[in-house]
Design a protein around this motif. Sequence first.
Motif, PDB file in Angstrom:
ATOM      1  N   PHE A  97       0.865  -1.338   0.035  1.00 33.99           N
ATOM      2  CA  PHE A  97      -0.091   0.181   0.064  1.00 33.99           C
ATOM      3  C   PHE A  97       1.024   1.123  -0.062  1.00 33.99           C
ATOM      4  N   SER A  98       1.886   1.215   0.829  1.00 36.92           N
ATOM      5  CA  SER A  98       2.891   2.494   0.852  1.00 36.92           C
ATOM      6  C   SER A  98       3.702   2.637  -0.544  1.00 36.92           C
ATOM      7  N   SER A  99       3.947   1.612  -1.191  1.00 37.26           N
ATOM      8  CA  SER A  99       4.648   1.662  -2.330  1.00 37.26           C
ATOM      9  C   SER A  99       3.610   2.257  -3.430  1.00 37.26           C
ATOM     10  N   PHE A 100       2.507   1.717  -3.521  1.00 36.40           N
ATOM     11  CA  PHE A 100       1.273   2.412  -4.332  1.00 36.40           C
ATOM     12  C   PHE A 100       1.194   3.795  -4.035  1.00 36.40           C
ATOM     13  N   ALA A 101       1.133   4.218  -2.835  1.00 42.25           N
ATOM     14  CA  ALA A 101       0.872   5.684  -2.583  1.00 42.25           C
ATOM     15  C   ALA A 101       1.971   6.419  -2.958  1.00 42.25           C
ATOM     16  N   GLN A 102       3.219   5.975  -2.862  1.00 34.87           N
ATOM     17  CA  GLN A 102       4.286   6.870  -3.110  1.00 34.87           C
ATOM     18  C   GLN A 102       4.502   7.015  -4.697  1.00 34.87           C
ATOM     19  N   LYS A 103       4.231   5.779  -5.385  1.00 41.60           N
ATOM     20  CA  LYS A 103       4.308   5.979  -6.958  1.00 41.60           C
ATOM     21  C   LYS A 103       3.228   6.804  -6.918  1.00 41.60           C
ATOM     22  N   ASP A 104       1.933   7.048  -6.819  1.00 41.78           N
ATOM     23  CA  ASP A 104       0.741   7.956  -7.162  1.00 41.78           C
ATOM     24  C   ASP A 104       1.453   9.437  -6.791  1.00 41.78           C
ATOM     25  N   LYS A 105       1.906   9.431  -5.507  1.00 42.06           N
ATOM     26  CA  LYS A 105       2.388  10.725  -5.009  1.00 42.06           C
ATOM     27  C   LYS A 105       3.491  11.423  -6.356  1.00 42.06           C
ATOM     28  N   ASN A 106       4.626  10.388  -6.503  1.00 44.96           N
ATOM     29  CA  ASN A 106       5.455  10.827  -7.464  1.00 44.96           C
ATOM     30  C   ASN A 106       5.005  11.264  -8.729  1.00 44.96           C
ATOM     31  N   GLU A 107       3.763  10.407  -9.267  1.00 46.71           N
ATOM     32  CA  GLU A 107       3.310  10.632 -10.591  1.00 46.71           C
ATOM     33  C   GLU A 107       2.390  11.815 -10.708  1.00 46.71           C
ATOM     34  N   LEU A 108       1.700  12.254  -9.615  1.00 48.24           N
ATOM     35  CA  LEU A 108       1.056  13.723  -9.301  1.00 48.24           C
ATOM     36  C   LEU A 108       1.832  14.857  -9.305  1.00 48.24           C
ATOM     37  N   THR A 109       3.082  14.587  -8.646  1.00 50.66           N
ATOM     38  CA  THR A 109       4.055  15.666  -8.523  1.00 50.66           C
ATOM     39  C   THR A 109       4.534  15.787  -9.990  1.00 50.66           C
ATOM     40  N   GLU A 110       4.851  14.535 -10.566  1.00 53.70           N
ATOM     41  CA  GLU A 110       5.267  14.895 -11.961  1.00 53.70           C
ATOM     42  C   GLU A 110       4.408  15.641 -12.842  1.00 53.70           C
ATOM     43  N   THR A 111       3.267  15.265 -12.884  1.00 55.35           N
ATOM     44  CA  THR A 111       2.024  15.977 -13.663  1.00 55.35           C
ATOM     45  C   THR A 111       2.113  17.167 -13.439  1.00 55.35           C
ATOM     46  N   ILE A 112       1.889  17.840 -12.213  1.00 53.33           N
ATOM     47  CA  ILE A 112       2.074  19.066 -11.754  1.00 53.33           C
ATOM     48  C   ILE A 112       3.317  19.918 -12.106  1.00 53.33           C
ATOM     49  N   ASN A 113       4.387  19.155 -12.237  1.00 53.73           N
ATOM     50  CA  ASN A 113       5.748  20.082 -12.512  1.00 53.73           C
ATOM     51  C   ASN A 113       5.474  20.058 -14.069  1.00 53.73           C
ATOM     52  N   THR A 114       5.101  18.884 -14.736  1.00 50.96           N
ATOM     53  CA  THR A 114       5.077  19.095 -15.944  1.00 50.96           C
ATOM     54  C   THR A 114       4.206  20.551 -16.685  1.00 50.96           C
ATOM     55  N   PHE A 115       2.999  20.331 -15.998  1.00 50.52           N
ATOM     56  CA  PHE A 115       2.188  21.761 -16.193  1.00 50.52           C
ATOM     57  C   PHE A 115       3.059  22.997 -16.119  1.00 50.52           C
ATOM     58  N   PHE A 116       3.608  23.108 -15.299  1.00 52.22           N
ATOM     59  CA  PHE A 116       4.631  24.516 -14.708  1.00 52.22           C
ATOM     60  C   PHE A 116       5.802  24.655 -15.713  1.00 52.22           C
TER      61      PHE A 116
END
Length: 144
Positions: free
Chosen positions: A12-31
């Motif tokens: 569960f922790s691994s999936f949560a960290q993966k999503d957090k990384n992907e979310l941050t990457e999406t936001i950073n890509t936008f900016f």
Amino acid sequence: MKKIIFLILISFSSFAQKDKNELTETINTFFEGLNKKDTSLLSRVIHEDCSLNTVLIKADNNSELKKEEIANFLKSIGSIPAGMKIEERILSIELMQDEALASAWVPYEFYVNDKFSHKGTNLITLVKTNDFWKITAIIDTRKK
């Protein structure tokens, strides 16, 4: 039994960290796309039905809501002159997530040709579809 529970928690922790990384990457890509004035980069992370709204904070502390169509936003970014530098500096990203729905609280400062223009906070809503996080809404405040 303890071993199984431990493995479930780690998974569960691994999936949560993966999503957090992907979310941050999406936001950073936008900016990154915004700062580079790269509409193709922006389009990669923006959902086709994305809504854009701004809350303008006036000098008397009253506010005004402005809505912008995503097509107009992309057109305006693409039409910024080559000699004009824009930079939205992200101060932090606070994420909240429930399955395929997430939101990000993103305070920022905005500069034009390295001169401070305004500051505020972006509230970004994201949805995960087909294994990709896409931005479905951005509402921001703008104040001097």
